[in-house]
Design an enzyme around this catalytic site. Structure first.
Site, mmCIF file in Angstrom:
data_model
loop_
_atom_site.group_PDB
_atom_site.id
_atom_site.type_symbol
_atom_site.label_atom_id
_atom_site.label_comp_id
_atom_site.label_asym_id
_atom_site.label_seq_id
_atom_site.Cartn_x
_atom_site.Cartn_y
_atom_site.Cartn_z
ATOM 1 N N ARG A 102 2.776 13.111 19.930
ATOM 2 C CA ARG A 102 2.758 11.636 19.940
ATOM 3 C C ARG A 102 1.403 11.046 19.596
ATOM 4 O O ARG A 102 1.097 9.904 19.923
ATOM 5 C CB ARG A 102 3.211 11.080 21.294
ATOM 6 N N GLU A 166 -7.803 1.112 -8.378
ATOM 7 C CA GLU A 166 -7.848 0.365 -7.113
ATOM 8 C C GLU A 166 -9.109 -0.501 -7.041
ATOM 9 O O GLU A 166 -9.094 -1.598 -6.477
ATOM 10 C CB GLU A 166 -7.809 1.321 -5.906
ATOM 11 N N LYS A 203 -11.970 -4.063 1.138
ATOM 12 C CA LYS A 203 -10.746 -3.597 1.785
ATOM 13 C C LYS A 203 -10.820 -3.840 3.293
ATOM 14 O O LYS A 203 -9.871 -4.335 3.908
ATOM 15 C CB LYS A 203 -10.502 -2.113 1.510
ATOM 16 N N GLU A 214 1.305 -8.036 8.771
ATOM 17 C CA GLU A 214 2.304 -8.959 9.324
ATOM 18 C C GLU A 214 2.022 -10.397 8.924
ATOM 19 O O GLU A 214 2.872 -11.260 9.034
ATOM 20 C CB GLU A 214 2.282 -8.872 10.863
ATOM 21 N N ARG A 218 -2.694 -8.799 4.152
ATOM 22 C CA ARG A 218 -2.886 -7.441 3.646
ATOM 23 C C ARG A 218 -2.006 -7.164 2.424
ATOM 24 O O ARG A 218 -2.331 -6.316 1.604
ATOM 25 C CB ARG A 218 -2.603 -6.433 4.772
ATOM 26 N N HIS A 225 1.404 -2.696 -7.183
ATOM 27 C CA HIS A 225 2.036 -1.542 -6.546
ATOM 28 C C HIS A 225 3.558 -1.569 -6.539
ATOM 29 O O HIS A 225 4.182 -0.519 -6.472
ATOM 30 C CB HIS A 225 1.519 -1.378 -5.113
ATOM 31 N N HIS A 229 4.769 1.665 -7.974
ATOM 32 C CA HIS A 229 5.531 2.623 -7.160
ATOM 33 C C HIS A 229 6.870 2.952 -7.811
ATOM 34 O O HIS A 229 7.324 4.092 -7.792
ATOM 35 C CB HIS A 229 5.779 2.065 -5.756
ATOM 36 N N HIS A 242 -1.057 7.953 -9.396
ATOM 37 C CA HIS A 242 -0.891 6.677 -8.695
ATOM 38 C C HIS A 242 -1.687 5.545 -9.362
ATOM 39 O O HIS A 242 -1.150 4.477 -9.645
ATOM 40 C CB HIS A 242 -1.302 6.842 -7.229
HETATM 41 ZN ZN ZN Z 1 -2.703 2.279 -4.266
#
Ligand code: ZN
Ligand code: ADP
Length: 334
Positions: A102, A166, A203, A214, A218, A225, A229, A242
């Site tokens: 955990r 990036e 960043k 949220e 961000r 992406h 992606h 990537h």
């Molecule tokens: Zn990335």
């Protein structure tokens, strides 16, 4: 910092003696010896697990391999899992650290530009499903990220360009001055120390304000992406790196912005030029059907109630999250 100082640095964190270094064949061959020796000298009892390199192996079998090694290494809940390598190793080791017993402490020693400027900071960890990139994962903030810039000397040029995608992203979404600087430097040879430092400042400033993505802040880091992606997923992870997919994705997003009248064609051209100068693609090389790309895009983590949320630039230095862009227009740009 030098990798040879890893042990001395981590001694002050109160981790247990048994510790596990997660690396891959390439980074391990070059740097694991130095790190293990340094840990031993500082009184740790390190074990190592070496994964197959590349995005193709960012899957649940690699995670299982780390769990097995963690048990064998005798880790307890205060034992650190230490990632030594690029973004793939970092994402896998971080997910294992988030979930083994955990949760055990996690440390990152990034050795690729992409991992240094992006994935090692911010706490996103996980792995790919065949249905979509990074679809399984957990937030796990590293206790420390130690960057040894000299490891970049062995990084192949294609992977330097990969990380630059990036870096250019940060310029487009939030720092016009940084973008200008990159434009001036393109072709001359990058000052990687300056670039890593500024990228991390940018960043960190976003992640600090919205750690769990949220508040809609961000999300702007996902510029390029959603398209990117989808391209990685459709290519089957690996053939397209990537950063290369993100580069083409940023160019597509800028094209969409122009089409929607949110950005001038001149600004979009500046982005495409810089990408090319950095050795990155400004369009998807392999042609996928727009309907196929859209289908994968709709599985993206940013989708809400089946509505795509896209990060679109309004000029160099500023981007916004936009939802409800008509599918017809996206199809046209694709
Ligand atoms: Zn990335
Ligand atoms: P990324 O960091 O780009 O997300 P990876 O973790 O797959 O991706 O790393 C890219 C490739 O570079 C992998 O094949 C990895 O083994 C290799 N690699 C990592 N660090 C170095 C380095 N410092 N020198 C040479 N090769 C490296």
């Amino acid at each position: 910092m030098k990798l040879a100082e890893t042990g001395r640095f981590l001694k002050n964190f109160g981790f247990s003696r048994n510790t596990l270094v997660v690396t891959d064949k390439n980074a391990g061959r070059l740097y694991a010896g130095t790190v293990l020796k340094s840990l031993r000298r500082a009184g740790f009892n390190p074990s190592a697990v070496t994964l197959e390199p590349g995005e193709k192996h960012k899957n649940i079998s690699s995670v299982a391999k780390i769990y097995g090694s963690a048990v064998k290494a005798g880790l307890d809940r205060k034992s650190a899992i230490i990632a030594l390598g690029g973004g793939v190793v970092g994402d896998l080791a971080g997910f294992a650290a988030a979930t083994f017993m955990r949760g055990v402490p996690f440390v990152q020693l990034p050795t690729t530009l992409l991992a240094m400027v992006d994935s090692s900071v911010g706490g996103k960890t996980g792995f790919d499903l065949k249905e979509g990139k990074n679809l399984a994962g957990a937030f796990c903030q590293p206790k420390a990220v130690l960057i040894d810039l000299s490891t970049l000397k062995t990084l192949p040029a294609r992977h330097v360009a990969n990380g630059m995608a990036e870096v250019i992203k940060y310029g487009v979404i939030m720092d016009a001055e940084f973008f200008d600087y990159l434009e001036k430097k393109a072709g001359e040879g990058w000052d990687l120390e300056k670039i890593v430092f500024r990228s991390l400042e940018l960043k960190a400033s976003v992640v600090e304000k919205d750690e769990f993505e949220e508040k809609g802040l961000r999300e702007i880091l996902n510029f390029g992406h959603t398209f990117g992606h989808a391209c990685e997923t459709l290519s089957g992870y690996g053939p397209v790196l990537h950063g290369e997919a993100v580069a083409a994705g940023m160019a597509a997003a800028a094209g969409l912005s122009v089409k929607l009248g949110r950005m001038t064609a001149g600004e979009s051209a500046r982005l495409k030029n810089l990408l090319k100068k950095a050795g990155l693609p400004a369009e998807f090389k392999k042609k996928f059907k727009p309907s196929e790309i859209l289908k994968v895009m709709l599985r993206d983590k940013k989708t809400r109630n089946g509505r795509l949320r896209l990060v679109l630039p309004s000029r160099i230095g500023k981007a916004e999250v936009v939802s409800g862009v008509p599918e017809k227009i996206i199809r046209e740009v694709l």
